[in-house]
Design an enzyme around this catalytic site. Sequence first.
Site, short mmCIF file in Angstrom:
data_model
loop_
_atom_site.label_atom_id
_atom_site.label_comp_id
_atom_site.label_asym_id
_atom_site.label_seq_id
_atom_site.Cartn_x
_atom_site.Cartn_y
_atom_site.Cartn_z
N SER A 144 0.85 -1.18 0.00
CA SER A 144 0.00 0.00 0.00
C SER A 144 0.89 1.23 0.00
O SER A 144 2.07 1.16 0.36
CB SER A 144 -0.88 -0.01 1.26
OG SER A 144 -1.49 1.25 1.50
N TYR A 157 -3.08 -0.48 10.17
CA TYR A 157 -2.94 -0.81 8.75
C TYR A 157 -1.57 -0.38 8.22
O TYR A 157 -0.88 -1.14 7.53
CB TYR A 157 -4.05 -0.12 7.97
CG TYR A 157 -4.08 -0.41 6.49
CD1 TYR A 157 -4.61 -1.60 6.00
CD2 TYR A 157 -3.61 0.52 5.56
CE1 TYR A 157 -4.66 -1.86 4.64
CE2 TYR A 157 -3.65 0.28 4.21
CZ TYR A 157 -4.18 -0.91 3.75
OH TYR A 157 -4.23 -1.17 2.39
#
Length: 261
Positions: A144, A157
């Site tokens: 990501s 995250y």
Amino acid sequence: MNLFSLENKKALITGGTHGLGMAMAEGLANAGAELIITSTTPSKLEDALAHYKSKGYKASGFIFDVTDEKLAAEKVAEIESTIGAIDILVNNAGIIKRVPAEDMEISEFRRVLDVDITGAFIMAQLVGRKMIERKEGKIINICSMMSELGRNTVSAYAAAKGGLKMLTRNLATEWAKHNIQVNGIGPGYFATSQTAPIRHNGHPFNDFIVGRTPAGRWGDPEDLQGTAVFLASKASDFVNGQIIYVDGGILATIGKPSNEN
């Protein structure tokens, strides 16, 4: 173009029932791969398989949680014995909890890390052991932009995706000698069903993303397909431990003043 052919290859995509995971799976299938999809939700898996088969792809599915080491081991063994050797693993399964760091329950923090990084390690280890025996394999971890940048409310995250970036590099370091390539894809901001409510002109986040992205738009899920095929194919045989950010250029720039066109 044989460098990019995935004919006779079997690709296991965790969580490939929707969104970006489905888009990447379609890209692999278009290049000739047979799809093996995992999910924790039977109805989602059923719908996804119907979608893949409607497009003429060869696809099968398995229900299990990637964090369940024992069940995952059983399912990987079942796949290898009934379908065949797993040539490509795409560690796509992941979750996010948007909670301010000071308010996040420790159990929530642990769950995000468990799915997003421990689950990826479990699958890489299970599939990687077989790849080591065969002296060949491709592993693609879906990282990501949060592997590089922080953002409000996504501490767990970001921690997991940053860890996944380094896990990718470490597995590449250990397994390159076995002719296994371990790389990652870091998607930017994409137009999916989840982002639809905020992707209209005038919405503050839409305007921020379009203004922040040098390409001046949200990504289309199909924009990920070429990178996925590249990292799954012979074209990337000497590419190892890399994270390719498919983000329209966000990470390349500091941004621009609000009054600049």
